[in-house]
Motif scaffolding. Structure first.
Motif, PDB file in Angstrom:
ATOM      1  N   ASN A  96       0.479  -1.364   0.050  1.00 42.82           N
ATOM      2  CA  ASN A  96       0.097   0.094   0.027  1.00 42.82           C
ATOM      3  C   ASN A  96       0.984   1.195  -0.198  1.00 42.82           C
ATOM      4  N   CYS A  97       2.115   1.471   0.910  1.00 48.73           N
ATOM      5  CA  CYS A  97       2.681   2.382   1.047  1.00 48.73           C
ATOM      6  C   CYS A  97       3.554   3.080  -0.005  1.00 48.73           C
ATOM      7  N   HIS A  98       4.062   1.832  -0.568  1.00 48.90           N
ATOM      8  CA  HIS A  98       4.324   1.675  -2.061  1.00 48.90           C
ATOM      9  C   HIS A  98       3.729   2.602  -2.884  1.00 48.90           C
ATOM     10  N   SER A  99       3.043   1.916  -3.484  1.00 51.09           N
ATOM     11  CA  SER A  99       2.071   2.540  -4.401  1.00 51.09           C
ATOM     12  C   SER A  99       1.289   3.783  -4.471  1.00 51.09           C
ATOM     13  N   ALA A 100       1.499   4.957  -3.220  1.00 51.34           N
ATOM     14  CA  ALA A 100       0.942   5.786  -2.035  1.00 51.34           C
ATOM     15  C   ALA A 100       1.902   6.609  -2.553  1.00 51.34           C
ATOM     16  N   ARG A 101       3.402   6.146  -1.983  1.00 48.62           N
ATOM     17  CA  ARG A 101       4.266   6.950  -2.337  1.00 48.62           C
ATOM     18  C   ARG A 101       4.815   6.888  -3.836  1.00 48.62           C
ATOM     19  N   LYS A 102       4.184   6.237  -4.770  1.00 46.00           N
ATOM     20  CA  LYS A 102       4.435   6.661  -6.227  1.00 46.00           C
ATOM     21  C   LYS A 102       3.895   7.557  -6.576  1.00 46.00           C
ATOM     22  N   LEU A 103       1.909   7.912  -5.734  1.00 41.90           N
ATOM     23  CA  LEU A 103       0.966   8.683  -6.594  1.00 41.90           C
ATOM     24  C   LEU A 103       1.598  10.012  -5.473  1.00 41.90           C
ATOM     25  N   ILE A 104       2.506   9.989  -4.446  1.00 39.49           N
ATOM     26  CA  ILE A 104       2.344  11.085  -4.085  1.00 39.49           C
ATOM     27  C   ILE A 104       3.822  11.508  -4.819  1.00 39.49           C
ATOM     28  N   SER A 105       4.333  11.082  -5.503  1.00 38.88           N
ATOM     29  CA  SER A 105       5.979  11.977  -5.759  1.00 38.88           C
ATOM     30  C   SER A 105       5.394  12.834  -7.307  1.00 38.88           C
ATOM     31  N   LYS A 106       4.225  12.196  -7.793  1.00 36.46           N
ATOM     32  CA  LYS A 106       3.394  12.880  -8.514  1.00 36.46           C
ATOM     33  C   LYS A 106       2.565  14.152  -8.590  1.00 36.46           C
ATOM     34  N   ILE A 107       1.662  13.627  -7.385  1.00 38.36           N
ATOM     35  CA  ILE A 107       0.582  14.554  -7.299  1.00 38.36           C
ATOM     36  C   ILE A 107       1.302  16.181  -7.050  1.00 38.36           C
ATOM     37  N   PHE A 108       1.982  16.048  -6.405  1.00 39.39           N
ATOM     38  CA  PHE A 108       3.045  16.734  -4.896  1.00 39.39           C
ATOM     39  C   PHE A 108       4.236  17.466  -5.613  1.00 39.39           C
ATOM     40  N   ASN A 109       4.604  16.486  -7.323  1.00 37.42           N
ATOM     41  CA  ASN A 109       5.819  16.853  -8.091  1.00 37.42           C
ATOM     42  C   ASN A 109       7.213  17.152  -6.677  1.00 37.42           C
ATOM     43  N   ARG A 110       7.245  15.853  -6.384  1.00 39.22           N
ATOM     44  CA  ARG A 110       8.798  15.647  -5.306  1.00 39.22           C
ATOM     45  C   ARG A 110       9.168  14.330  -5.680  1.00 39.22           C
ATOM     46  N   GLU A 111      10.454  14.023  -5.754  1.00 35.44           N
ATOM     47  CA  GLU A 111      10.933  12.914  -6.071  1.00 35.44           C
ATOM     48  C   GLU A 111      10.790  12.640  -4.799  1.00 35.44           C
ATOM     49  N   ARG A 167       9.569   9.149  -8.583  1.00 35.76           N
ATOM     50  CA  ARG A 167       9.501  10.193 -10.004  1.00 35.76           C
ATOM     51  C   ARG A 167       8.248  10.210 -10.245  1.00 35.76           C
ATOM     52  N   ASP A 168       7.711  10.773 -10.404  1.00 31.79           N
ATOM     53  CA  ASP A 168       6.489  11.081 -11.300  1.00 31.79           C
ATOM     54  C   ASP A 168       5.335  10.276 -11.220  1.00 31.79           C
ATOM     55  N   ALA A 169       5.648   9.011 -10.236  1.00 36.53           N
ATOM     56  CA  ALA A 169       4.379   8.219 -10.172  1.00 36.53           C
ATOM     57  C   ALA A 169       4.721   7.219 -10.552  1.00 36.53           C
ATOM     58  N   SER A 170       6.351   6.524 -10.900  1.00 38.45           N
ATOM     59  CA  SER A 170       7.487   5.491 -10.628  1.00 38.45           C
ATOM     60  C   SER A 170       8.426   5.269 -10.074  1.00 38.45           C
ATOM     61  N   CYS A 171       8.563   4.314 -10.061  1.00 35.26           N
ATOM     62  CA  CYS A 171       9.509   3.182  -9.426  1.00 35.26           C
ATOM     63  C   CYS A 171      10.556   2.323 -10.161  1.00 35.26           C
ATOM     64  N   PRO A 172      11.507   2.803  -9.705  1.00 38.10           N
ATOM     65  CA  PRO A 172      12.489   1.772 -11.032  1.00 38.10           C
ATOM     66  C   PRO A 172      12.806   0.034 -10.947  1.00 38.10           C
TER      67      PRO A 172
END
Length: 219
Positions: free
Chosen positions: A180-195, A208-213
């Motif tokens: 859950n938290c892994h998925s939420a962090r991806k979205l938060i990075s895009k929503i708030f434009n933060r790495e 970064r931008d709703a993705s994780c390598p």
């Protein structure tokens, strides 16, 4: 699967059995859980994480009595204590640590206001938490509340109110992150434009931008 594991020439260590136990939860293979757990407990009888992971599997299947049995007869009666999850973040050379539903921080009011904004925008973006990850036999609404107050979300909320726009967020969690938290962090990075650079008990992640390598499944 059992036949395949028995036929392997190599001796399976605790790392392999632990991965298999995690996979039982990820792929809902409840029928294999006890078989795998038995071997893991024989190798590491005092490893609290293994017992917690098994109880998570029972919770995900709605088997609350079995979950309680693991928590009491295994963890409590054996004196094994689960380390509470916490997330740390450094801002202006000061380390701030958060626990789940933590309200001890001097900026707690502002943090929870930002947390409400995070959760609102996650909901608007279509994020729906997997409430089977919450281990208590409570209704779905309260499960979602429990997830929304995780320590890492509190740390991220604190960073958003304490740093300039565009600043990279760096957090450290003492335990393995949930799916859950892994998925939420991806979205938060895009929503708030933060790495967001996150470290947990096993690895690093860079959101970064709703993705994780990492491109892996989480449990």
């Amino acid at each position: 699967m059992k036949v395949f594991m028995k036929s392997m020439e190599m001796k399976l260590d605790s790392a392999v059995w632990g991965s298999l136990l995690g996979a039982c939860r990820l792929y809902r293979r409840v029928e294999l859980r006890e078989y795998v757990a038995k071997h893991l407990f024989e190798l590491e009888p005092e490893n609290a994480r293994s017992y917690v992971l098994l109880s998570n599997i029972y919770a995900g299947a709605g088997r609350w009595d079995d979950m309680a049995r693991i928590r009491t007869s295994r963890l409590n009666d054996m004196g094994i204590k689960k380390v509470p999850g916490s997330t740390s973040i450094q801002v202006d050379n000061v380390v701030h640590e958060f626990l789940v539903s933590d309200k001890s921080h001097p900026l707690s009011k502002e943090i929870y206001k930002m947390l409400e904004e995070i959760n609102r925008r996650l909901y608007t973006a279509g994020f729906v938490p997997d409430t089977s990850e919450v281990l208590y036999d409570i209704d779905e609404e309260w499960k979602e509340v429990a997830f929304s107050h995780h320590s890492e979300k509190l740390a991220i909320a604190f960073s958003l109110i304490s740093t300039k726009a565009g600043t990279t967020i760096r957090i450290v969690k003492n335990l393995c992150v949930s799916g859950n938290c892994h998925s939420a962090r991806k979205l938060i990075s895009k929503i708030f434009n933060r790495e967001i650079i996150a470290r947990d008990g096993n690895r690093f992640d860079h959101f970064r931008d709703a993705s994780c390598p990492c491109n892996v499944n989480w449990w």
